[in-house]
Design a protein around this motif. Structure first.
Motif, PDB file in Angstrom:
ATOM      1  N   MET A   1       0.540  -1.095  -0.042  1.00  0.00           N
ATOM      2  CA  MET A   1      -0.015   0.102  -0.053  1.00  0.00           C
ATOM      3  C   MET A   1       0.910   1.262   0.083  1.00  0.00           C
ATOM      4  SD  MET A   1      -3.024   0.817  -0.297  1.00  0.00           S
ATOM      5  CE  MET A   1      -4.530   0.799   0.519  1.00  0.00           C
ATOM      6  N   PRO A   2       1.766   1.343   0.798  1.00  0.00           N
ATOM      7  CA  PRO A   2       2.719   2.929   0.709  1.00  0.00           C
ATOM      8  C   PRO A   2       3.378   2.846  -0.593  1.00  0.00           C
ATOM      9  CG  PRO A   2       3.505   1.308   2.705  1.00  0.00           C
ATOM     10  CD  PRO A   2       2.330   0.413   2.062  1.00  0.00           C
ATOM     11  N   GLU A   3       3.725   1.562  -1.416  1.00  0.00           N
ATOM     12  CA  GLU A   3       4.375   1.948  -2.887  1.00  0.00           C
ATOM     13  C   GLU A   3       3.323   2.598  -3.723  1.00  0.00           C
ATOM     14  OE1 GLU A   3       5.158  -2.188  -3.080  1.00  0.00           O
ATOM     15  OE2 GLU A   3       6.753  -1.869  -1.636  1.00  0.00           O
ATOM     16  N   LEU A   4       1.985   2.165  -3.527  1.00  0.00           N
ATOM     17  CA  LEU A   4       0.968   2.763  -4.165  1.00  0.00           C
ATOM     18  C   LEU A   4       0.531   4.275  -3.828  1.00  0.00           C
ATOM     19  CD1 LEU A   4      -1.231   2.461  -6.506  1.00  0.00           C
ATOM     20  CD2 LEU A   4      -2.996   1.526  -4.581  1.00  0.00           C
ATOM     21  N   ALA A   5       0.692   4.454  -2.851  1.00  0.00           N
ATOM     22  CA  ALA A   5       0.394   5.735  -2.138  1.00  0.00           C
ATOM     23  C   ALA A   5       1.549   6.718  -2.936  1.00  0.00           C
ATOM     24  CB  ALA A   5       0.508   6.146  -0.816  1.00  0.00           C
ATOM     25  N   GLU A   6       2.838   6.438  -2.872  1.00  0.00           N
ATOM     26  CA  GLU A   6       3.870   6.947  -3.329  1.00  0.00           C
ATOM     27  C   GLU A   6       3.728   7.118  -4.838  1.00  0.00           C
ATOM     28  OE1 GLU A   6       7.687   8.949  -3.772  1.00  0.00           O
ATOM     29  OE2 GLU A   6       6.200   8.492  -1.974  1.00  0.00           O
ATOM     30  N   GLN A   7       3.285   6.353  -5.369  1.00  0.00           N
ATOM     31  CA  GLN A   7       2.958   6.471  -7.155  1.00  0.00           C
ATOM     32  C   GLN A   7       1.878   7.332  -7.301  1.00  0.00           C
ATOM     33  OE1 GLN A   7       1.865   2.437  -8.372  1.00  0.00           O
ATOM     34  NE2 GLN A   7       4.341   1.823  -8.480  1.00  0.00           N
ATOM     35  N   LEU A   8       0.811   7.369  -6.488  1.00  0.00           N
ATOM     36  CA  LEU A   8      -0.230   8.399  -6.598  1.00  0.00           C
ATOM     37  C   LEU A   8       0.316   9.750  -6.339  1.00  0.00           C
ATOM     38  CD1 LEU A   8      -3.367   6.346  -4.911  1.00  0.00           C
ATOM     39  CD2 LEU A   8      -2.777   7.062  -7.462  1.00  0.00           C
ATOM     40  N   VAL A   9       1.295  10.108  -5.264  1.00  0.00           N
ATOM     41  CA  VAL A   9       1.771  11.286  -4.968  1.00  0.00           C
ATOM     42  C   VAL A   9       2.759  11.682  -6.290  1.00  0.00           C
ATOM     43  CG1 VAL A   9       3.232  12.533  -3.638  1.00  0.00           C
ATOM     44  CG2 VAL A   9       1.676  11.107  -2.839  1.00  0.00           C
ATOM     45  N   ARG A  10       3.319  10.863  -6.638  1.00  0.00           N
ATOM     46  CA  ARG A  10       4.304  11.124  -7.905  1.00  0.00           C
ATOM     47  C   ARG A  10       3.258  11.756  -9.279  1.00  0.00           C
ATOM     48  NH1 ARG A  10       9.477  10.901  -7.437  1.00  0.00           N
ATOM     49  NH2 ARG A  10      10.333   9.918  -5.688  1.00  0.00           N
ATOM     50  N   ALA A  11       2.504  10.808  -9.340  1.00  0.00           N
ATOM     51  CA  ALA A  11       1.387  11.350 -10.487  1.00  0.00           C
ATOM     52  C   ALA A  11       1.062  12.634 -10.349  1.00  0.00           C
ATOM     53  CB  ALA A  11       0.582  10.212 -10.676  1.00  0.00           C
ATOM     54  N   ALA A  12       0.548  12.961  -8.881  1.00  0.00           N
ATOM     55  CA  ALA A  12       0.002  14.116  -8.743  1.00  0.00           C
ATOM     56  C   ALA A  12       0.866  15.447  -8.985  1.00  0.00           C
ATOM     57  CB  ALA A  12      -0.672  14.298  -7.342  1.00  0.00           C
ATOM     58  N   VAL A  13       2.099  15.268  -8.489  1.00  0.00           N
ATOM     59  CA  VAL A  13       3.109  16.149  -8.622  1.00  0.00           C
ATOM     60  C   VAL A  13       3.536  16.294 -10.115  1.00  0.00           C
ATOM     61  CG1 VAL A  13       5.660  16.499  -8.250  1.00  0.00           C
ATOM     62  CG2 VAL A  13       4.226  15.726  -6.440  1.00  0.00           C
ATOM     63  N   TRP A  14       3.481  15.238 -10.737  1.00  0.00           N
ATOM     64  CA  TRP A  14       3.714  15.455 -12.315  1.00  0.00           C
ATOM     65  C   TRP A  14       2.736  16.129 -12.926  1.00  0.00           C
ATOM     66  CZ3 TRP A  14       1.157  13.929 -16.899  1.00  0.00           C
ATOM     67  CH2 TRP A  14       1.872  13.865 -17.905  1.00  0.00           C
ATOM     68  N   ALA A  15       1.328  15.964 -12.712  1.00  0.00           N
ATOM     69  CA  ALA A  15       0.254  16.535 -13.334  1.00  0.00           C
ATOM     70  C   ALA A  15       0.423  18.010 -12.766  1.00  0.00           C
ATOM     71  CB  ALA A  15      -0.852  15.788 -12.701  1.00  0.00           C
ATOM     72  N   ASP A  16       0.566  18.273 -11.423  1.00  0.00           N
ATOM     73  CA  ASP A  16       0.594  19.570 -11.033  1.00  0.00           C
ATOM     74  C   ASP A  16       2.004  20.346 -11.845  1.00  0.00           C
ATOM     75  OD1 ASP A  16      -1.467  19.351  -9.206  1.00  0.00           O
ATOM     76  OD2 ASP A  16      -0.055  19.083  -7.601  1.00  0.00           O
ATOM     77  N   ARG A  17       3.116  20.081 -12.060  1.00  0.00           N
ATOM     78  CA  ARG A  17       4.003  20.527 -12.793  1.00  0.00           C
ATOM     79  C   ARG A  17       3.870  20.715 -14.199  1.00  0.00           C
ATOM     80  NH1 ARG A  17       7.808  23.584 -11.148  1.00  0.00           N
ATOM     81  NH2 ARG A  17       9.307  22.763 -12.137  1.00  0.00           N
ATOM     82  N   GLN A  18       3.063  19.834 -14.953  1.00  0.00           N
ATOM     83  CA  GLN A  18       2.633  20.026 -16.042  1.00  0.00           C
ATOM     84  C   GLN A  18       1.576  21.009 -16.153  1.00  0.00           C
ATOM     85  OE1 GLN A  18       3.680  18.193 -19.127  1.00  0.00           O
ATOM     86  NE2 GLN A  18       5.424  17.783 -17.552  1.00  0.00           N
ATOM     87  N   ALA A  19       1.002  21.359 -15.120  1.00  0.00           N
ATOM     88  CA  ALA A  19      -0.118  22.526 -15.141  1.00  0.00           C
ATOM     89  C   ALA A  19       0.361  23.678 -14.832  1.00  0.00           C
ATOM     90  CB  ALA A  19      -1.289  22.146 -14.322  1.00  0.00           C
ATOM     91  N   GLY A  20       1.814  24.049 -14.733  1.00  0.00           N
ATOM     92  CA  GLY A  20       2.581  25.113 -14.172  1.00  0.00           C
ATOM     93  C   GLY A  20       2.651  25.444 -12.868  1.00  0.00           C
ATOM     94  N   ALA A  21       2.611  24.452 -11.832  1.00  0.00           N
ATOM     95  CA  ALA A  21       2.562  24.608 -10.413  1.00  0.00           C
ATOM     96  C   ALA A  21       3.994  24.767 -10.073  1.00  0.00           C
ATOM     97  CB  ALA A  21       1.979  23.527  -9.641  1.00  0.00           C
ATOM     98  N   SER A  22       4.317  25.734  -9.083  1.00  0.00           N
ATOM     99  CA  SER A  22       5.704  25.904  -8.670  1.00  0.00           C
ATOM    100  C   SER A  22       6.088  24.784  -7.650  1.00  0.00           C
ATOM    101  CB  SER A  22       5.838  27.379  -8.142  1.00  0.00           C
ATOM    102  OG  SER A  22       5.112  27.599  -6.917  1.00  0.00           O
TER     103      SER A  22
END
Length: 55
Positions: free
Chosen positions: A1-22
């Protein structure tokens, strides 16, 4: 479960960066500094984006 959570956080960070978040905005959302966020997720581009379903 912790690995899945880490993957989800990384995906969210990637999406935020693509959207222009600092890094400061991302860090604030995670409760860490911009420097800590950049250090932890700065290579997030090397993680593949979630694949789109075909067909």
């Amino acid at each position: 479960m912790p690995e899945l959570a880490e993957q989800l956080v990384r995906a969210a960070v990637w999406a935020d960066r693509q959207a222009g978040a600092s890094w400061a905005q991302i860090g604030a959302g995670l409760g860490i500094s911009a420097e800590a966020a950049r250090g932890r997720f700065g290579r997030v581009r090397s993680v593949a984006a979630p694949a789109a379903r075909v067909g």
